[in-house]
Scaffold this motif. Structure first.
Motif: not given
Lengths: 162, 162
Positions: A34-40, A82-88
């Motif tokens: 999901l994170l990989l797909f999300s632009p944000e 809020k905490d936001f996350y993205e892939v490394e």
DNA sequence: TTTAACGTTTGAAAATTATCAAACGACGAT
DNA sequence: ATCGTCGTTTGATAATTTTCAAACGTTAAA
């Protein structure tokens, strides 16, 4: 359902299966996908909503993914709550390194058992000794090649993202 | 408990943990370890007895281990009824090859998703596209190094068992 | 042909793991 | 200082996986 949504769904699906095949939680694969797909970057709420799960497991697995250096927290201006996350950036490399740890553990098993058999040697050599010697050599050689792969990849990656 | 029994017990224990860490059944690791330790091939009965399990799971897992080419059936003179098993001479290599299949599957995921994103391209490039390109390159390079490890190991192994 | 030993299959039970809803503590916002 | 939102923790529940015991079919031995 739009084409984009279909792709997203399939990505989530397949990452789930892949993670499970490697002995990890399927849901962990879903989060990464999901994170990989999300632009944000996404908040925990977004992840729970989009994956249709409750907060508990998401919170736990996000922590584990962070421990494994597969995702990271990112600071979002205007949203201090809020905490936001993205892939490394180096997800794949980190995933590989996690696996490398398992390999190293195998080397350790062989080495330790080999020592124990040797020190308990009672005249006749036990056949497991030979096997442990082989096993240790196998995984040591593997470590060498794995490391050389990592150096090669670092070079390759620079070419992609230069 | 003799030293030998202690070593055997630890071998079984640690192989169980290792197998579990790789997402396989713990009992599978126990079976492999037991056969690895035993100087002679073992019958199903022996395995069930020594591991203290019932016939059902042992029968199933022995089959799976055989499918994975980690153990093999061996004909024992004077015992036409029972099946005897021993570990394959190239267990470690086969175990590695099984893992390689998972890697190849990752390559496949990246390739397929990449194609789909590309064919659905609607003007603006979706960021997941770049990631899939990276992922495919990553796993392709990995496959190359894994294969070169296998060739190197084949050579090394001949030195050990010449 | 009959018998008995063997490995497999199967349905139920046990154990483990995943998941949820609710309670909780922490901390910005008001 | 109070309130409300957020992430975490927790105890109970659900789902999955593992395990067993018994039944079954097969085949070597008698």
């Amino acid at each position: 359902m739009t084409t984009e949504e279909k792709i997203k769904k399939e990505l989530i699906q397949r990452f789930g299966d892949a993670y499970k095949a490697f002995g990890l939680s399927k849901l962990m694969g879903h989060i990464i996908a999901l994170l990989l797909f999300s632009p944000e970057p996404l908040s925990l709420d977004e992840i729970t909503k989009q994956l249709g799960r409750s907060k508990g497991p998401i919170s736990q697995l996000v922590r584990r993914l962070r421990d494994k250096h597969l995702i990271r927290k990112v600071w979002m201006p205007g949203n201090n709550r809020k905490d936001f996350y993205e892939v490394e950036p180096e997800v794949f490399e980190h995933a590989f390194r996690n696996n490398l740890e398992l390999i190293k553990n195998n080397t350790r098993i062989a080495k330790q058992l080999k020592e124990k058999v040797k020190s308990a040697k009672n005249g006749s050599l036990h056949p497991v000794d030979q096997r442990m010697v082989e096993m240790e050599k196998f995984y040591l050689l593997m470590e060498i090649h794995f490391n050389s792969f990592l150096t090669a990849w670092t070079k390759e990656r620079k070419k992609i993202y230069k």
